[in-house]
Write a protein that holds these residues in place. Structure first.
Motif, PDB file in Angstrom:
ATOM      1  N   MET A 452       6.338   7.588 -21.726  1.00 51.77           N
ATOM      2  CA  MET A 452       5.075   8.469 -21.858  1.00 51.77           C
ATOM      3  C   MET A 452       4.785   8.853 -23.417  1.00 51.77           C
ATOM      4  O   MET A 452       3.564   9.010 -23.923  1.00 51.77           O
ATOM      5  N   THR A 470      -2.181  11.206 -21.432  1.00 56.78           N
ATOM      6  CA  THR A 470      -0.926  10.960 -21.899  1.00 56.78           C
ATOM      7  C   THR A 470      -0.062  12.105 -22.190  1.00 56.78           C
ATOM      8  O   THR A 470       0.982  12.390 -21.985  1.00 56.78           O
ATOM      9  N   ILE A 473       0.869  14.527 -19.468  1.00 57.15           N
ATOM     10  CA  ILE A 473       1.794  13.989 -18.436  1.00 57.15           C
ATOM     11  C   ILE A 473       3.267  14.146 -19.360  1.00 57.15           C
ATOM     12  O   ILE A 473       4.244  14.386 -18.582  1.00 57.15           O
ATOM     13  N   CYS A 497      -1.487  10.589 -13.151  1.00 50.93           N
ATOM     14  CA  CYS A 497      -1.202   9.319 -13.202  1.00 50.93           C
ATOM     15  C   CYS A 497      -2.494   8.365 -12.457  1.00 50.93           C
ATOM     16  O   CYS A 497      -2.873   7.376 -13.186  1.00 50.93           O
ATOM     17  N   ASP A 498      -2.742   8.945 -11.201  1.00 56.45           N
ATOM     18  CA  ASP A 498      -3.966   8.365 -10.753  1.00 56.45           C
ATOM     19  C   ASP A 498      -5.014   8.188 -11.321  1.00 56.45           C
ATOM     20  O   ASP A 498      -5.956   7.291 -11.632  1.00 56.45           O
ATOM     21  N   LYS A 501      -5.022   5.836 -14.323  1.00 53.78           N
ATOM     22  CA  LYS A 501      -4.867   4.373 -13.786  1.00 53.78           C
ATOM     23  C   LYS A 501      -6.543   4.012 -13.431  1.00 53.78           C
ATOM     24  O   LYS A 501      -6.831   2.738 -13.910  1.00 53.78           O
ATOM     25  N   PRO A 513       0.650   5.052 -16.805  1.00 51.89           N
ATOM     26  CA  PRO A 513       1.539   5.789 -15.986  1.00 51.89           C
ATOM     27  C   PRO A 513       2.358   5.047 -15.239  1.00 51.89           C
ATOM     28  O   PRO A 513       3.138   5.814 -14.198  1.00 51.89           O
ATOM     29  N   ASN A 514       2.463   3.776 -15.353  1.00 50.29           N
ATOM     30  CA  ASN A 514       3.288   2.942 -14.542  1.00 50.29           C
ATOM     31  C   ASN A 514       4.763   3.467 -14.471  1.00 50.29           C
ATOM     32  O   ASN A 514       5.211   3.593 -13.138  1.00 50.29           O
ATOM     33  N   VAL A 516       6.089   6.248 -14.683  1.00 45.98           N
ATOM     34  CA  VAL A 516       6.129   7.438 -14.035  1.00 45.98           C
ATOM     35  C   VAL A 516       5.708   7.211 -12.410  1.00 45.98           C
ATOM     36  O   VAL A 516       6.686   7.650 -11.890  1.00 45.98           O
ATOM     37  N   ILE A 517       4.904   6.518 -12.192  1.00 47.52           N
ATOM     38  CA  ILE A 517       4.461   6.187 -10.945  1.00 47.52           C
ATOM     39  C   ILE A 517       5.823   5.424 -10.245  1.00 47.52           C
ATOM     40  O   ILE A 517       6.392   5.931  -9.331  1.00 47.52           O
TER      41      ILE A 517
END
Lengths: 550, 178, 252, 473, 170
Positions: A452, A470, A473, A497-498, A501, A513-514, A516-517
């Motif tokens: 991140m 970002t 996050i 994140c959502d 995205k 965010p991938n 993190v997700i």
């Protein structure tokens, strides 16, 4: 001067004769990895020693591109036996020369030899470690520019595209868009001026496939671009390459000059009316320029800020002209496809992911380096067979693919085949091919924070979700990894994140965010441990004093 | 309006303007009197924040360690917590010091701008947090009532809704800064 | 290499046929549009409100604030209506819960980024950002405020720029480039460190290219750009000149 | 062994404060400290802001007397601009200030202190508030609410906003007064006057009941400071500073705002965020002085309006010299409301008041400016320095309440010594200790170094911190 | 500086400017050559100073603010002169997993400068790279252009010490 097929065959023959004229051939890796381990000196030492001993006609020394096993550099390979030696120093030169004709020098032999080299299938890297990247003749001797000749003289542009479509090749830059479709779109755009752009702005931390290809086999990319130019009707190409890869830049420049001299670039190539030129443009340190529209802006001399798509570059690209943008590895696949036919290529790999894929294996794995495997190879085989497993009796924890846009795949999914769909199904992406192995000492919160931080500082700053999202996050992850998180932070993380995205302008923000997700999905307990117990299970995070739980 | 609503008000780091906007209910305050009991606040003499408060209006940002302790205690003892005014909701003007280091802010006030005994107050005064922050960064907040100060009408609406047993929805009824 | 053409970014959509008419749905209403009209334009023509911030009638589209996102049936990602062209039979939702929720979060991110203290701002009561918060029912910001340190540049004799209130909509950059033709403004750095600058990031007052026309000040949605000497809540932006200039330029 | 009593919070004041009382071995009060426990740092964070934002920014120092801050600030800005405020602009600032005096004094008298005065210092603390007064004496309580409303409406009449209006600006005010507003305001004033005079009569009649408080509420000799106009009469907006000694002799007069530093020093005590200003020529802490309603009536030669002059004369006849007890601040406050109403009427009847010439424009011409006004609670200083572009580089504030800090501390001690004896604490005694603070009506939120009001029990503490007695209220 | 004088100086006096001018000429002085030209300036001068940015802007007809914006958008460009020696610590994933952040922490503790900074004496600059592509050798550090793999904090600090100790004589 125009090159004919006879000329081409002639060059190939002379070169093959030259190489076959000697009994032994010693290939010294002179790609960036080994060069930084002084392989340049080793090659010099071989040259000196051979001329001192007067063995020039008996043994040929060749600087070659990447042999793959970067962890063991400097690497050399002795032909025709195919023996690999690792960690070779100047002092080992005499001993190796002495051993020629006898038994190999056991103490230098590559122990990882078997699995690492034999489990691979090479198309993109077929010449890597084999040819001298600074000699076009070497390339031609390996059927170089035969693909271009075939396309220009024996096929219509439509037929070229048909073969590419038939091959099932998908973009190797990350998203996996079918290459044939992209080519078709550009070819259909009505305009006299079109451009081909080779994206060599390999920005993923942990990925060096493109660099290796450009350093080891630059002509392959040039040939691929020229074929593309013919297919879509473009006469000018750009290679946009990172300034951080000086060796690659140098070799590409050399290759272009050689190609121009020989006439495989320029006007009336192979006596046709097709003309094609290539210019090199240097990136300047901006990951976001991997995004097509940002890359275009950068070539145009502007900030690398993406713009909304559509219109896509295929319709409205460089300076507004239809532009075909493919990644280095994608172009590197083109010549073999044309030479051998799309069906041959389509026979490799899985149903929806054809061909092979190059991966840069790094992190907590024994055999770090560059590998190429057929699509659909099991992840476990890559990590434990080719990669040689985890060093130091540590336990495997996860493998991260796709760089900052990818995800972390836990042990439970190790048996999945590596292809576009399977990776997406577990929350990661193919990406450009970075593959980082993590063991029990890697903290997943820390890893997420690392990626991140990368995305935050690489965000171009244009759209709000990416620019501020970002940062937010990152701050949350920073708080959590420092033991300052609160339970609701996990939910907030998920929400942000959502948001990124679904609302970011370009791929960078949409995929940022991938990591993190995926870590939240598979390693939530680690997050909870940081928040609830103020403890990092992997022992990687430094907890701050618990005074200010904000 | 069956029962009497136990209301508390308090302020942390604010200017009392939100409380004044509350008083601007004027005569309507008297009308409301039978339905509410002011159990704590700057206008009444209670020294202890009572348990089981129905609604607490908090004005001001959280700026000191004492504010932090206090807001947590208040949260525990209040059924509905209202972030009352911009300072509580956004940190507003108190948050303007966040661009500076606490040390520098104190220095200006007590060392540079005094002619006698320049020293930093330290006895019996709270410790300033690095940053003045909104209330909801420390505890959960049920109702946000922005404004500098919140308009009296919005306050009236909030209390009327609460009296009617509803959680007020202030969307579009109050704005930052005004 | 052939000399590249100079491309006007506003004519980006040369790939669509402006003569073509199509019909589609916004919020279950049948609407018709020219193929080169954006969803935002069509929505506004039909009296459907969509919040915007970086969009400004008369300037090129930036597509960056993402507040005008709408949901298009069949697409998982939300689309910015200011740059998205409709397709035949497309179904657009401008007020679904999902859209409203995302918009509010984006607005909260904007508020958290710089130091927006509405109560003591020159545009208090006349600010696009402040009005958006009311319009979108945003009563607080869930994310931690970032509290960056930003100075004010008051070197220009008539105007000042307060980066604490900047939302990076780049209206100033666009109006200066596209309407005034000076391109005094641009953006330096990237990501969260992005900042609008004049010339070589030098004090505005020392800019050689600024004509002092003040268009940037008038189009700025917040109090970031303001006229000097204006006290709190006194700065009211005048933007009527923009459509007027557009009209005068395009008259034949 | 010494012991400590802590009163935390002080209630019914405008801000955050607490009191520590030290007892000696015999249980006698040996010392007392008044802590101000809020700090916001205006003096620092104004730095870098354009000075023309200051009137509205510094308004946020206080929600009760925002107008005083905006006017003091605007005056400092006027000095930086180097302009003369147009006549009507100056009059409108003055009118706004009187509106604020009406509401702020009403708040202090009715909402904060009336519970003590109406219900008694020793009454049930649970009832001792404005709602209690509403039960006991609804007319008086409603009078208070109404009077405050009239004051607030005057402010809102200009600006549309009662609290934190953005209307006073450098060079004047930002909009002229509209005719219909003038009429509405004018119409509301007779009732205000009626309420005030009624309350004044009631208050004077009840003075008898408060003999002990009058005797002990900071009843000691100090200097007084306040603004007076050219005639030496009561002044709140313009005018110059006058200092008198405890006998009523003028020790300094005609002091310009810009020279305040020659006369006033500021000291820090480690127990409080509120600084202690003092009269510089006498040094610290001998230079103790008081400001506020009673101080203003002490320093001036008269009010200059008929009704207020009459009341002033009666007030000043309480004592031979200056009126010493700070309890009489309540009294003075009511007289000032009378004065404010009379002045407001005068201004509103001025045909010039609706003139459109309300603001002078200029670029900053000076790098420094001081503005001083009389806020309801006392003299208020704003002192700014700006750079060439007009961005603030430095600020200093001396708030009304700060001026009284030394006197409040001594007042607390005086009351404590009179009412506290031994290890048990009667609740009424504690309330009186708070009441002396209330008499000063400290606007603790005002303090850029300000006071707060949390509620905790009053503790009688041993020196080691053990609780000797606890008073639950 | 007077513009004519400036351009006269830049076209003739300094060989390095001639090389920069050549880059611009090669691209027909088109605005799109901006990044290539900035590369040339940085290659020959080590950094981009304001005069250079101004000169390039004029020569390529690019607005000043855009030139500055582009120069600061790309992390490869620096507007400050670099130190005598430059140490680049790779912060690519492999290097990070391999302990690059520890190296950076120790560097900052010992030498007193963080990434992007130069020591006050102008001797040493610390830079981080996104990925050197030497992931096989993680963690990798570059000392004045020489890539070294599998570095530790001790090894890095030892190299730095050599720079600081030896330099007075160099």
């Amino acid at each position: 001067m125009t090159l004919t097929i006879e000329d081409l065959q002639n060059i190939a023959k002379i070169e093959r004769d030259r190489q076959e004229g000697t009994t032994y051939q010693i290939n010294v890796c002179v790609a960036a990895g080994c060069l930084s381990c002084q392989s340049g000196l080793v090659k010099e030492a071989f040259d000196t020693e051979i001329s001192r001993r007067g063995l020039e006609n008996w043994c040929l020394v060749k600087g070659v591109g990447c042999l793959g096993l970067c962890a063991a550099g400097p690497l050399i390979q002795v032909q025709p036996q195919g023996t690999y030696y690792q960690g070779v120093t100047v002092n080992d030169v005499s001993e190796i020369l002495d051993s020629l004709g006898g038994s190999p020098v056991a103490r230098l032999e590559c122990s990882q030899h078997q699995a690492f080299f034999q489990c691979q299938q090479k198309i993109v890297l077929e010449n890597c470690g084999k040819i001298d990247p600074e000699r076009i003749e070497d390339y031609i001797a390996e059927d170089g520019y035969l693909g271009l000749f075939t396309a220009l003289r024996q096929m219509t542009p439509g037929e070229v595209i048909e073969q590419v479509t038939k091959s099932g090749l998908r973009g190797r830059g990350g998203a996996g868009f079918p290459t044939g479709l992209k080519w078709t779109a550009v070819s259909k755009a009505v305009n006299n001026t079109k451009f081909i752009v080779c994206n060599a702005d390999e920005g993923d931390p942990g990925a060096f496939m493109d660099r290796s290809v450009l350093e080891s086999d630059p002509h392959r990319v040039i040939e691929g671009m020229a074929i593309a130019g013919y297919a879509v009707g473009a006469s000018h190409g750009f290679i946009y390459v990172r300034a951080e890869y000086p060796l690659a830049v140098k070799r590409v420049h050399t290759a272009i000059a050689q190609a121009e001299r020989l006439g495989v670039l320029g006007n009336n190539i192979f006596n046709t009316r097709f003309e094609f030129n290539i210019e090199v443009r240097l990136g300047a340190g901006a990951f976001v320029c991997g995004e097509e529209t940002a890359l275009i802006a950068s070539i145009e001399g502007r900030h690398g800020r993406p713009r909304p798509r559509p219109p896509f570059p295929a319709e409205f690209g460089l300076w507004g002209f239809p532009t075909l943008i493919n990644n280095v590895e994608t172009f590197a696949n083109i010549a073999p496809i044309i030479r051998r036919g799309g069906e041959w290529f389509a026979g490799i790999g899985t149903e929806k992911s054809k061909g092979t894929k190059v991966f840069a294996l790094a992190g907590r794995v024994n055999n770090t380096g560059l590998i190429e495997v057929p699509m659909g190879t099991r992840l476990r085989d890559i990590v434990f067979e080719i990669g040689g497993g985890i060093p130091g009796d540590k336990r495997f924890k996860a493998v991260q693919t796709g760089g900052p846009s990818g995800g972390c795949i836990p042990e439970e999914h190790l048996d999945m085949p590596v292809d576009y769909e399977s990776l997406a199904a577990v929350g990661s992406i193919m990406g450009s091919g970075g593959m980082i192995i993590m063991d029990e000492t890697s903290c997943m919160v820390d890893v997420a924070q690392f990626f991140m931080e990368f995305c935050m500082s690489e965000s171009c700053g244009k759209c709000v979700p990416c620019r501020v999202g970002t940062t937010q996050i990152y701050h949350l992850l920073h708080k959590i990894s420092g033991g300052q998180g609160k339970p609701s932070d996990i939910e907030t993380l998920g929400e942000l994140c959502d948001l990124l995205k679904n609302t970011s302008l370009c791929g960078l923000g949409q995929t940022a965010p991938n990591p993190v997700i995926s870590t939240l999905k598979y390693f939530k307990d680690e997050y909870k441990a940081h928040i609830r117990d103020k403890n990092c299970p992997a022992g990687a995070c430094r907890m701050q004093a618990p005074e200010e739980a904000l | 309006m069956s029962k009497v609503l136990r209301i508390a008000t308090t302020w942390l780091d604010g200017c009392s303007g939100c409380h004044m906007s509350f008083l601007d209910l004027d005569e309507r305050l008297a009308d409301m009197a039978p339905h509410i009991e002011m159990v704590y606040g700057p206008l009444v003499d209670a020294k202890v924040f009572p348990e089981g408060v129905d609604v607490t209006l908090v004005e001001g940002a959280v700026a000191t360690d004492e504010d932090k302790k206090k807001i947590r205690m208040i949260r525990d003892r209040s059924y509905i917590l209202v972030s009352f005014g911009d300072c509580a909701v956004t940190a507003n003007v108190p948050g303007m010091r966040n661009q500076f280091k606490v040390k520098d802010v104190m220095k200006r006030g007590y060392l540079e701008n005094s002619s006698q005994n320049p020293e930093l107050p330290s006895i019996g005064v709270p410790h300033l947090l690095d940053r003045a922050r909104p209330v909801h960064e420390f505890v959960s907040v049920d109702v946000f009532l922005p404004g500098c100060p919140p308009p009296t009408e919005a306050i009236l609406y909030t209390i009327s809704e609460l009296l009617a047993g509803r959680v007020p929805d202030l969307k579009g009824k109050a704005r930052f800064g005004a | 290499m052939k000399k590249p053409l100079r491309v006007d970014e506003r004519s980006l959509r040369a790939d669509v046929n402006p003569v073509r008419l199509l019909t589609f749905k916004i919020d279950d209403r049948d609407v018709s549009a020219r193929a080169d009209e954006t969803i935002l334009t069509v929505a506004r023509q039909n009296g459907i409100k969509i919040p915007t911030l970086c969009h400004m009638e008369g300037l090129s589209e930036h597509g960056a604030c993402r507040l005008c996102i709408v949901e298009v049936k069949g697409m998982s990602r939300l689309m910015p209506s200011c740059v998205t062209l409709p397709r035949q039979d497309m179904e657009v939702l401008t007020k679904s819960d999902r859209v409203l929720d995302y918009r509010r979060k984006i607005l909260e991110l904007i508020f958290s980024e710089r130091n927006h203290v509405c109560s003591v701002c020159v545009t208090n009561g006349h600010c696009d950002l402040q009005a958006l918060a009311v319009e979108m029912g945003m009563t607080h910001v869930r994310y931690d405020y970032i509290y960056p340190t930003h100075p004010i540049d008051a070197t220009h004799p008539r105007f000042s720029v307060d980066h604490n209130r900047c939302v990076l909509c780049l209206r100033c950059v666009r109006v200066c480039d596209e309407i005034e033709g000076a391109h005094t403004w641009d953006v330096m750095n990237r990501g969260i460190s992005s900042k609008v600058i004049t010339d070589l990031n030098q004090p505005w007052g020392s800019s050689e290219t600024c004509t002092g026309c003040g268009k940037c000040v008038q189009v700025c949605p917040t109090g970031a750009l303001s006229e000097k000497g204006k006290s709190v809540a006194e700065m009211v932006k005048r933007r009527q000149f923009l459509p007027y200039l557009q009209m005068m330029r395009h008259r034949e | 062994m010494t012991q400590q009593i802590v009163i935390d919070p002080i209630t019914r004041i405008e801000g955050h404060g607490k009191i520590t009382i030290h007892l000696d071995d015999e249980g006698r009060v040996s010392d007392a400290q008044f802590h101000v426990t809020q700090f916001r740092g205006f003096e620092k964070f104004c730095e870098g802001r354009p000075f023309y934002e200051m009137p509205s920014l510094t308004e946020r120092i206080c929600g009760i007397c925002p107008i005083s801050h905006s006017v003091a600030s605007a005056k400092a800005c006027d000095a930086i601009l180097g302009v003369r405020v147009p006549e009507t602009g100056a009059k409108l600032r003055r009118l706004l200030t009187y509106g604020q005096y009406i509401q702020s004094h009403a708040l202090s008298f009715f909402h904060l202190s009336a519970p003590d005065l109406v219900l008694g210092m020793d009454s049930d603390p649970a009832k001792r508030n404005i709602l209690g007064v509403l039960e006991a004496d609804p007319t008086l309580a409603l009078d208070g609410i109404k009077l405050r409303k009239i004051g607030q409406e005057i402010i809102a009449g200009f600006t549309g906003k009662r609290i934190h209006p953005a209307w006073v600006v450098p060079g004047g005010v930002n909009e002229p007064l509209a005719e219909d507003h003038r009429k509405t305001m004018l119409a509301s004033l007779p009732e205000a006057l009626e309420i005030t005079l009624r309350t004044l009569r009631w208050f004077k009649a009840s003075l008898e009941n408060h003999r002990e408080e009058i005797r002990t509420f900071a009843n000691f000799p100090t200097m007084f400071m306040g603004l007076v106009n050219d005639e030496g009469n009561l002044e709140h907006v313009n005018g110059k500073l006058r200092f008198i000694d405890y006998k009523g002799n003028i020790v300094a007069d005609g002091v310009e705002a810009a020279d305040y530093k020659t006369y006033i020093g500021e000291s820090v005590e480690p127990w409080s965020f509120l600084k202690s200003p003092y009269y510089k020529p006498l040094g610290y802490p001998d230079g103790i002085y008081r400001v506020g309603p009673a101080a203003r009536l002490n320093v001036c030669n008269g009010c200059g309006t008929p009704l207020a002059d009459q009341e002033w004369a009666e007030f000043r006849s309480l004592e031979r010299g200056p009126v010493m007890s700070s309890f009489h601040n309540h009294y003075a406050r009511l007289i000032e409301i009378v004065y404010a109403i009379e002045k407001a009427q005068e201004l509103l009847n001025d045909p010039n008041i609706t003139s459109p010439h309300v603001r002078a424009f200029a670029q900053p011409n000076y790098s420094e400016g001081v503005g001083v006004v009389e806020a309801p609670r006392g003299t208020l200083f704003h002192h700014y320095k700006v750079d060439e572009e007009g961005l603030m580089t430095w600020a200093n504030f001396i708030v009304a309440t700060g001026n009284n800090n030394l006197a409040m501390n001594r007042g607390v001690l005086q009351v404590a010594q009179r009412f506290i004896n031994g290890n048990s604490i009667p609740e009424g005694a504690l309330n009186r200790i708070e009441a002396v603070i209330r008499a000063f009506d400290p606007c603790l939120s005002c303090s850029t170094h300000a006071i707060k009001n949390p509620s905790f029990p009053l503790l009688l503490l041993a020196a080691d911190g053990t609780v000797l007695d606890k008073v639950r209220i | 500086m007077d513009e004519q004088m400036q351009s006269a100086m830049k076209s003739t006096e300094d060989r390095r400017w001639r090389l920069v001018n050549r880059t611009m000429r090669l691209h027909g002085h088109e605005p799109h050559a901006l990044i290539e030209t900035l590369h040339a300036v940085q290659e020959h001068f080590g950094f981009l100073d304001l005069d250079a940015l101004k000169y390039v802007s004029q020569a390529l007809r690019v607005p000043l603010s855009r030139t500055y914006g582009v120069a600061t958008f790309y992390h490869h460009f620096t507007l400050k002169p670099p130190g005598e020696h430059t140490c680049v610590v790779c912060k690519g994933t492999a290097c990070y997993i391999g302990g690059a952040s520890g190296i950076l922490d120790d560097f900052e503790k010992t030498v007193g400068i963080g990434p992007g900074q130069t020591t006050p004496d102008g001797k040493i600059s610390l830079v981080t790279a996104r990925c050197l592509g030497s992931c096989g050798l993680a963690p990798a550090v570059v000392f004045d252009g020489e890539v070294c793999g599998r570095m530790t904090s001790e090894a890095v600090l030892e190299r730095i010490r050599r720079w600081t100790d030896h330099d007075p004589d160099d």
